[in-house]
Scaffold this active site. Structure first.
Site, short mmCIF file in Angstrom:
data_model
loop_
_atom_site.label_atom_id
_atom_site.label_comp_id
_atom_site.label_asym_id
_atom_site.label_seq_id
_atom_site.Cartn_x
_atom_site.Cartn_y
_atom_site.Cartn_z
N TRP A 325 52.77 106.94 5.73
CA TRP A 325 51.77 105.94 6.13
C TRP A 325 51.95 105.59 7.60
O TRP A 325 50.98 105.38 8.33
CB TRP A 325 51.95 104.68 5.26
CG TRP A 325 51.01 103.57 5.59
CD1 TRP A 325 49.78 103.35 5.06
CD2 TRP A 325 51.22 102.51 6.54
NE1 TRP A 325 49.21 102.23 5.60
CE2 TRP A 325 50.08 101.70 6.52
CE3 TRP A 325 52.26 102.17 7.41
CZ2 TRP A 325 49.94 100.56 7.32
CZ3 TRP A 325 52.12 101.05 8.21
CH2 TRP A 325 50.99 100.26 8.16
N HIS A 326 53.22 105.54 8.04
CA HIS A 326 53.47 105.13 9.42
C HIS A 326 52.97 106.16 10.43
O HIS A 326 52.67 105.79 11.57
CB HIS A 326 54.97 104.89 9.64
CG HIS A 326 55.39 103.53 9.22
ND1 HIS A 326 55.76 103.24 7.94
CD2 HIS A 326 55.51 102.37 9.91
CE1 HIS A 326 56.07 101.95 7.86
NE2 HIS A 326 55.93 101.40 9.03
N GLY A 327 52.90 107.41 10.06
CA GLY A 327 52.41 108.36 11.05
C GLY A 327 52.45 109.78 10.58
O GLY A 327 53.25 110.15 9.72
N PHE A 498 48.76 103.04 13.54
CA PHE A 498 48.84 103.44 12.13
C PHE A 498 47.54 103.08 11.47
O PHE A 498 47.19 103.09 10.50
CB PHE A 498 50.02 102.77 11.42
CG PHE A 498 51.32 102.98 12.18
CD1 PHE A 498 51.59 104.19 12.77
CD2 PHE A 498 52.25 101.97 12.31
CE1 PHE A 498 52.75 104.40 13.48
CE2 PHE A 498 53.43 102.16 13.01
CZ PHE A 498 53.68 103.37 13.60
#
Lengths: 498, 410
Positions: A325-327, A498
């Site tokens: 999710w963060h990247g 994000f």
């Protein structure tokens, strides 16, 4: 539009004044227009993307609610989730997933698809992960029977797009936010005061603390091999504070801006660095995301009621997803997984092994903070190679840096040289006189003291309880810090990407 | 409490705070100007004092980018910049240069804001501006240095110093991050048409198509340096100028500003490496290299566009586009950067450019006997401290390009 850009400080009062000048029944329409303007300010295409997600989820939730058979309910829920994740995948992960394959080449050399690859590679739609998760939670809540769907698609669009929390959260639930957006509300002086305090405090943490730290950290990461071990440790420590004050500052700004409209957003942080264990840390850090993962992934896969193996699986799954999710980068997956492993290690090994030892609270806090700081090396690095390089530097694994370590403790001189060596894009020229930049260290210290040592309440509530003169001295100090010492280089909010 | 009372309270509260903050900002501006501004200038806008000094004390100010000072360490026996050479030809005028890598008309326009309004406080009468064609292309417009340039330029203003500091802290300038600029550059190459009906032999509609085709065309038999070089020339020069181009608008704005301030403005067009541009896209036939025109016709079109615009605006132009020492047969060797398109010249070209500007300023023909005497005088001055050798050339790329053309067409 970013909260730390001057345009936002013109936009906000204009939206606020017009909002309360309009009749109560149509205020939300104005708020919706303002929110789409806020988002489309970057790129109008991004607003179109958000519109598609909103309409799809609104319709799917309606069908979930209307369907009598469970199979259809499930179908429409999964339809919404998969279309949301498909859009997210295309605009955030597609380029990463394709890598340098032939398919990537042919898609990039086709005019109708090249723009998607370009966006994914260089400019991911701001906050796409935040609003996608918020919108998914709505459909799942309707499926579970926790919420009744919104009848009006336009009203639902406001729930997804409400500008204060649109690009970096907090990820709100429908039940909490939707009702507030349409409540009857007259402007209250108290809300205005509290909102103003939050805005100033948030801006101070972002512009005066985080942005100044970013200059130092960026300089180190632009060319880590040039520095000594002590500089590497300093940069790693400062990045921990940078990412915290950047995101905490953003969350305060979001809460402050929302409060001006009478809307209370949830707290996203609760003094994370006093956490004594990794599990406790994640109850205090990015709370809206942690609770989202708990409710929509961890509990559905078994939670902590189906044995240790299932729990461990749930934890690793959550942290793997969190990393992703963060990247769209393998470093983020490592960041997530390392957090998961440390979570389990702390919960099952450290806790049991030292159950009979009386270790001071401070050391437990230090250990938790240290674990987090270490995993942030993955978070900040451009590649796994860079991460491993920095880890080997921090612990001097190959002995390459031993000499410089004894020669150079953390002095500003190192950064000074880097400031000259690298392009001015990477770090503000302020680095060249870092030793004279007393203000950076002062702001960091004040930020930390305000945040972590005034324990009973959050700093903005504490300000309110002070005598007027002292209060205003603090306000003006923060204003001076923002106006005269704000970081020179534009560092968009870390979580904004994000 | 009724709603109206609450609104009145809010208004009172708001206005009182606004007054306090406004008074505080006024005081803060005074403190900042007095105690912090100079330090910030040193940190964030180091060139500003030099610019101010130039406008106050020099009669002629030369504005340009790196071409002015592009000393060639391999071949140059002289280190004089173009503006230094001009000074040698015009010893009775004071000339100061404001030049730096990556500077462009948008920045020069903002620098002009530093010219004192009061005529008695300024000496500057003439502005010479070097027009580099590449500066109008996507590589320069979306350069990664641009945010840093624009941040520096925030201080080229007469506004209250505190306001400039606030603009910097709250990023009220073109502070787009490098990745976004890179995306825009690629988008330009991919979408902006480069073909005109008047162009012959040009098969490609966009720079991107051309670069893609080059990849296929070259295969593995061509040296990497040449592949890279040809691709770079397309990226740097394959664009078609029009009135909407940001740099064209900046140049127009400079013309308007100088007219308004009664300053004499002079443009001089810098010669690109036209020889290498034609060599890279040429073909080999019956033992002869035929010079190609697929790229140079775009360059020539842009040059003609610039000339047409400058004439329309009424600004004097020194046309060095096809300067013999820079564009003639094998003259690509006089450029410092052999494998990448730049306007970095050796001393021969720098002096040649300076001569054309000086002759214009003196109002004489460059080939006249009057100017010949000036040249002799300058020669004498140069030989006082140096032993100039004007014959040394860069030997690097010629042979490679010739070999490549042969390989490609055989």
């Amino acid at each position: 539009m970013l909260f730390n850009a001057l345009e936002f400080w013109i936009f906000l009062p204009v939206v606020w004044l017009l909002y309360f000048s309009l009749p109560g029944k149509i205020r939300w329409v104005w708020l919706l227009c303002a929110s789409y303007f806020f988002y489309g300010f970057w790129k109008i295409e991004f607003a179109g993307l958000m519109l598609i997600t909103s309409i799809m989820d609104w319709y799917s939730a309606k069908r979930v609610y209307a369907s009598e058979k469970i199979i259809w309910k499930r179908f429409w829920m999964w339809f919404a989730i998969s279309t949301d994740l498909f859009i997210l995948f295309i605009f955030k992960y597609f380029d990463f997933a394709l890598g340098k394959s032939d398919l990537a080449y042919s898609l990039y050399h086709n005019n109708s698809t090249a723009w998607i690859i370009e966006l994914g590679k260089y400019t991911i739609p701001a906050g796409i992960s935040f609003y996608t998760f918020q919108s998914i939670s709505y459909v799942v809540d309707v499926y579970r029977g926790d919420e009744v769907p919104e009848k009006n698609p336009i009203k639902f669009m406001l729930f997804v797009s409400f500008f204060p929390q649109l690009v970096a959260g907090p990820i709100e639930r429908f039940g909490r936010l939707h009702q507030q957006l349409f409540q009857k509300y007259s402007p209250k002086l108290e809300d205005l005061k509290n909102g103003g305090r939050l805005l100033l405090y948030g801006l101070f943490l972002k512009v005066a603390v985080a942005d100044n730290l970013a200059g130092i950290v960026d300089t180190f990461y632009a060319n880590p091999d040039n520095y000594s071990i002590s500089s590497a440790w300093l940069a790693t420590l400062l990045f921990t504070f940078q990412v915290y004050y950047d995101f905490f500052g953003y969350s305060l700004l979001a809460q402050g801006a929302a409060l001006l409209f009478g809307i209370k957003l949830m707290d996203n942080f609760n003094k994370p660095f006093i956490a004594q264990s990794v599990p406790e840390f994640w109850h205090r850090w990015h709370i809206s995301l942690s609770t989202w993962f708990r409710d929509y992934i961890f509990i559905p896969v078994g939670g902590n009621k189906k044995g240790t193996t299932r729990l461990a699986f749930g934890v690793i799954l959550v942290f793997f997803t969190s990393g992703l999710w963060h990247g769209a980068n393998s470093t983020m997956i490592y960041f997530g997984l390392s957090q998961g492993v440390l979570y389990l290690f702390d919960r099952f090994i450290l806790k049991k092994t030292f159950a009979n030892f009386k270790i001071g609270i401070f050391f437990r806090q230090l250990k938790t903070g240290f674990f987090f700081m270490m995993t942030l090396v993955f978070f900040r690095s451009q590649s796994i190679d860079q991460s491993t390089g920095i880890y080997s530097m921090l612990f001097d694994i190959n002995g390459k840096h031993a000499k410089t370590a004894s020669e150079t403790i953390v002095t500003t001189y190192n950064f000074d040289e880097a400031g000259k060596a690298i392009s001015s894009n990477y770090g503000p020229k302020v680095l060249e006189n870092l030793s004279a930049e007393f203000a950076i260290w002062l702001f960091l210290l004040i930020g930390f003291l305000l945040d972590h040592l005034i324990m009973k309440s959050r700093a903005d509530s504490w300000f309110a309880s002070l005598p007027v003169l002292i209060r205003w001295v603090i306000y003006l100090f923060m204003l001076v810090a923002v106006l005269l010492f704000g970081g020179a280089v534009n560092h968009p909010f870390v979580y904004f990407q994000f | 409490m009724s709603r109206n009372n609450e609104i009145q309270n809010i208004l009172k509260w708001f206005v009182s705070r606004l007054i306090i903050i406004a008074a505080f900002l006024f005081l803060l501006n005074f403190i900042y100007s007095r105690y912090f501004f100079d330090a910030d200038i040193k940190k964030f806008s180091r060139v500003k004092p030099n610019i101010e000094d130039a406008f106050k004390n020099a009669e002629i100010v030369y504005l340009g980018e790196s071409s002015n000072t592009s000393f060639n360490p391999w071949t140059d026996t002289l280190s004089q910049s173009i503006s230094d050479f001009i000074q040698l030809y015009l010893p009775d005028s004071s000339i100061t240069a404001i030049t730096h890598e990556g500077y462009h008309p948008g920045l020069f326009r903002q620098m002009l804001n530093l010219i004192p309004s009061d005529k008695s406080k300024r000496k500057v009468k003439t502005i010479i501006l070097g027009v580099n064609m590449r500066t109008c292309g996507p590589s320069a417009i979306f350069s990664g240095n641009e945010a840093s340039n624009q941040r520096e330029a925030l201080f080229y203003s007469q506004r209250p110093p505190l306001l400039s500091r606030i603009f910097m802290g709250l990023h009220f300038y073109d502070s787009r991050v490098e990745s976004e600029r890179t995306r825009m550059k690629f988008q330009w190459w991919r979408t902006q048409p480069i073909n005109k009906e008047s162009f012959s032999n040009l098969k490609y509609n966009t720079a991107f198509e051309w670069i893609t085709e080059l990849d296929k065309l070259y295969g593995d038999s061509i040296p990497e340096e040449i592949k890279y070089m040809a691709s770079a020339y397309v990226k740097e020069f394959a664009f078609v100028l029009d009135e909407n181009n940001q740099r064209i608008q900046d140049l127009k704005s400079i013309v308007d500003y100088c007219n308004q301030k009664n300053l004499k403005l002079l443009f001089h067009i810098l010669p690109p490496n036209r020889f290498h541009a034609s060599m890279l896209f040429s073909y080999y036939e019956e033992g002869l290299i035929k010079m190609g025109n697929s790229l140079t016709q775009i360059m020539d079109y842009n040059y003609q566009f610039l000339m047409k615009e400058f004439t329309k605006w009424g600004v004097p132009v020194i046309d060095n586009y096809k300067l013999e020492s820079a564009s003639g047969e094998n003259k690509g060797a006089r450029f410092t950067d052999q494998w990448y398109p730049t306007e970095h010249y050796d001393a021969v070209i720098r002096r040649d450019i300076a001569e054309s500007i000086s002759a214009f300023l003196l109002g004489v023909d460059k080939e006249s006997s009057e100017f010949f005497l000036k040249k002799k005088n300058v020669d004498f001055k140069l030989k006082q401290n140096n032993f100039p050798n004007w014959e040394i050339e860069m030997p690097l790329s010629h042979d490679n390009i010739y070999q490549w053309v042969r390989a490609l067409t055989n």
